[in-house]
Design an enzyme around this catalytic site. Structure first.
Site, PDB file in Angstrom:
ATOM      1  N   SER A 169      29.107  93.376  87.622  1.00  0.00           N
ATOM      2  CA  SER A 169      30.408  93.734  87.077  1.00  0.00           C
ATOM      3  C   SER A 169      30.283  94.909  86.100  1.00  0.00           C
ATOM      4  O   SER A 169      29.821  95.979  86.493  1.00  0.00           O
ATOM      5  CB  SER A 169      31.038  92.500  86.422  1.00  0.00           C
TER       6      SER A 169
ATOM      7  N   ASP B 105      33.950  89.917  92.700  1.00  0.00           N
ATOM      8  CA  ASP B 105      33.124  89.983  91.491  1.00  0.00           C
ATOM      9  C   ASP B 105      31.792  89.246  91.639  1.00  0.00           C
ATOM     10  O   ASP B 105      31.753  88.059  91.966  1.00  0.00           O
ATOM     11  CB  ASP B 105      33.923  89.359  90.344  1.00  0.00           C
TER      12      ASP B 105
END
Length: 291
Positions: free
Chosen positions: A38, A182
């Site tokens: 991320s 993610d």
């Protein structure tokens, strides 16, 4: 001195990673291999491309709200955005964010993984279709994709795809479409990528949270708090189990509390505070780090 580095996810809190990088650079360390998830994938990609901390610091004046690119609808009802969320699985497209990442990397001549040295960069994403962790670029051949021709910006965009916030990336393969989101869903701090079998030099981790023993216990009294606890546990349990005391001595913990990961309206003053916090904490850590 050359070291390997791991950067955790944390959304907007990731500004603290810039400060940490500045302290590491000033101490004379240089990263050979990098891994991240991320926000950590974003900073790791910039470092891998050759950006100095000063060059990254110049980027902190951008308006994060510009990255929130909603899909337009001809029907003027605010509640219809929830229908868009239902079908598109995210409030924002994430296209502007990917475009910006690509533009920055292009400044250093980095477009695909072929433009980086072998094993220079790994980022983590989550293949929701297969229910598996996706290590980029390592796992791309499994999808029939040449890793050397794959966009680094696309890989980072996959890793930063905060669920329901950004639309997941639809990875097209010969077998069909894979929904990728993610990386923090499965590993928010992929220090396992530099385990003993792959360790070639000291490994330094930068983690946007407190040590497990110092974290406050969760108060769960309603469905919303239960959802938050479920999501946080899903993000952190795998990594916390892997991190032992042996690893802790090589990790800078940055427990950012005053900023929400998805607060893209964060002010310039708050950004500077995050950067300063990351730098100060990392400087303190490096004074006693025995690698």
């Amino acid at each position: 001195m050359e070291i390997d580095g791991v950067f955790s996810g944390g959304g907007v809190k990731g500004f603290a990673l810039i400060g940490a990088y500045e302290a590491i650079e000033e101490r004379g360390f240089r990263f050979k291999r990098l891994a991240g998830t991320s926000a950590g994938a974003l900073i790791a990609s910039f470092i891998a491309a050759g950006f100095t901390s000063k060059e990254i610091l110049i980027m902190d004046d951008l308006n994060l709200m510009d990255f929130l690119d909603e899909r337009r609808t001809i029907i003027p009802y605010a509640w219809l955005k929830w229908l868009v969320l239902y079908w598109r699985m995210g409030l924002y497209k994430g296209e502007k964010l990917e475009q910006w990442i690509a533009e920055q990397l292009n400044k250093k001549g980095v477009r695909t993984f072929a433009d980086l040295p072998h094993e220079r960069l790994r980022v983590v994403a989550s293949d929701l279709t297969n229910g598996t962790m996706l290590i980029l670029p390592d796992d791309l051949p499994k999808y029939g994709i040449d890793p050397l021709r794959f966009s680094v910006a696309k890989a980072v965009r996959m890793s930063v795809g905060i669920p329901y916030f950004f639309e997941p990336v639809r990875l097209k393969t010969d077998e069909g479409r894979h929904i990728v989101a993610d990386g923090g869903l499965l590993s928010n701090f992929p220090i396992f990528l530099f385990d003993e079998e792959r360790k070639k030099r000291p490994v330094l981790g930068i983690k946007l949270s407190a040590k497990q023993a110092q974290k406050a216990k969760k108060q769960i009294n309603n469905a919303i708090e239960l959802y938050e606890a479920l999501f946080q546990t899903m993000r952190e349990a795998h990594d916390e189990r892997y991190i032992s005391r042996r690893h802790e001595k090589n990790i800078v913990f940055l427990p950012v509390k005053h900023v929400v990961a998805t607060d893209f309206s964060v002010t310039d003053e708050e950004k500077k505070k995050l950067i300063s916090f990351g730098k100060e904490r990392t400087e303190q850590f490096l004074k006693t780090w025995t690698y």
